[in-house]
Design a protein around this motif. Structure first.
Motif, PDB file in Angstrom:
ATOM      1  N   ALA A  18       0.091 -54.507 -36.379  1.00 16.93           N
ATOM      2  CA  ALA A  18      -0.627 -54.060 -36.518  1.00 16.93           C
ATOM      3  C   ALA A  18      -1.528 -52.783 -37.310  1.00 16.93           C
ATOM      4  O   ALA A  18      -2.481 -52.981 -37.602  1.00 16.93           O
ATOM      5  CB  ALA A  18      -0.910 -53.271 -35.149  1.00 16.93           C
ATOM      6  N   GLU A  19      -0.466 -52.672 -37.660  1.00 15.73           N
ATOM      7  CA  GLU A  19      -0.972 -51.472 -38.924  1.00 15.73           C
ATOM      8  C   GLU A  19      -1.520 -52.140 -40.001  1.00 15.73           C
ATOM      9  O   GLU A  19      -2.902 -51.262 -40.732  1.00 15.73           O
ATOM     10  CB  GLU A  19      -0.127 -50.732 -39.373  1.00 15.73           C
ATOM     11  N   ASP A  20      -1.414 -53.314 -40.622  1.00 15.22           N
ATOM     12  CA  ASP A  20      -2.267 -54.103 -41.904  1.00 15.22           C
ATOM     13  C   ASP A  20      -3.983 -54.335 -41.243  1.00 15.22           C
ATOM     14  O   ASP A  20      -4.726 -53.769 -41.854  1.00 15.22           O
ATOM     15  CB  ASP A  20      -1.118 -55.167 -41.642  1.00 15.22           C
ATOM     16  N   PHE A  21      -3.781 -54.778 -39.678  1.00 18.93           N
ATOM     17  CA  PHE A  21      -4.727 -54.848 -39.054  1.00 18.93           C
ATOM     18  C   PHE A  21      -6.500 -53.795 -39.754  1.00 18.93           C
ATOM     19  O   PHE A  21      -6.995 -53.789 -38.869  1.00 18.93           O
ATOM     20  CB  PHE A  21      -4.956 -56.031 -38.070  1.00 18.93           C
ATOM     21  N   ARG A  22      -5.263 -52.866 -38.668  1.00 17.99           N
ATOM     22  CA  ARG A  22      -6.449 -51.361 -38.582  1.00 17.99           C
ATOM     23  C   ARG A  22      -6.408 -50.955 -39.750  1.00 17.99           C
ATOM     24  O   ARG A  22      -7.769 -50.885 -40.277  1.00 17.99           O
ATOM     25  CB  ARG A  22      -4.799 -49.967 -38.154  1.00 17.99           C
ATOM     26  N   THR A  31     -13.719 -49.825 -38.499  1.00 16.54           N
ATOM     27  CA  THR A  31     -13.621 -48.572 -37.900  1.00 16.54           C
ATOM     28  C   THR A  31     -14.134 -47.285 -39.016  1.00 16.54           C
ATOM     29  O   THR A  31     -14.067 -47.656 -40.458  1.00 16.54           O
ATOM     30  CB  THR A  31     -11.848 -48.676 -37.531  1.00 16.54           C
ATOM     31  N   LYS A  32     -14.047 -46.230 -38.491  1.00 17.00           N
ATOM     32  CA  LYS A  32     -14.475 -44.730 -39.285  1.00 17.00           C
ATOM     33  C   LYS A  32     -13.462 -44.081 -39.096  1.00 17.00           C
ATOM     34  O   LYS A  32     -13.034 -43.525 -37.613  1.00 17.00           O
ATOM     35  CB  LYS A  32     -15.838 -44.310 -39.177  1.00 17.00           C
ATOM     36  N   ASN A  33     -11.982 -43.182 -39.623  1.00 18.02           N
ATOM     37  CA  ASN A  33     -11.567 -41.942 -39.014  1.00 18.02           C
ATOM     38  C   ASN A  33     -11.019 -42.829 -37.467  1.00 18.02           C
ATOM     39  O   ASN A  33     -10.576 -41.910 -37.407  1.00 18.02           O
ATOM     40  CB  ASN A  33     -12.599 -41.253 -38.480  1.00 18.02           C
ATOM     41  N   GLY A  34     -10.035 -44.228 -38.258  1.00 14.30           N
ATOM     42  CA  GLY A  34     -10.225 -43.899 -37.173  1.00 14.30           C
ATOM     43  C   GLY A  34     -10.298 -44.173 -35.460  1.00 14.30           C
ATOM     44  O   GLY A  34      -9.352 -45.660 -34.505  1.00 14.30           O
TER      45      GLY A  34
END
Length: 74
Positions: A18-22, A31-34
């Motif tokens: 999931a972190e890789d996809f983030r 995404t921007k700033n999460g």
């Protein structure tokens, strides 16, 4: 299939967490700033095209990017 089942299958199929996809979503400007800035259709198209994910699996990643689910969700 449970949410954890989706994440496990995604990891097995793509080698990505999931972190890789983030990180990938951020690098693509989804995404921007999460915070998610793209629509579900844009995310699912990307995941289907680039990673050959099915709709349900792509929506699981969308839920993570949106923040409605995380790695610990059931």
């Amino acid at each position: 299939m449970s949410f954890q089942g989706y994440l496990k299958t995604i990891k097995e199929k793509t080698g990505k967490t999931a972190e890789d996809f983030r990180k990938l979503a951020a690098s693509r400007g989804f995404t921007k700033n999460g915070q998610l800035t793209a629509k579900a259709g844009d995310i699912t198209k990307w995941l289907k095209d680039e990673f050959d994910l099915g709709h349900g699996h792509a929506m699981a990643i969308f839920a993570i990017l949106k923040g409605s689910k995380d790695e610990n969700s059931n």
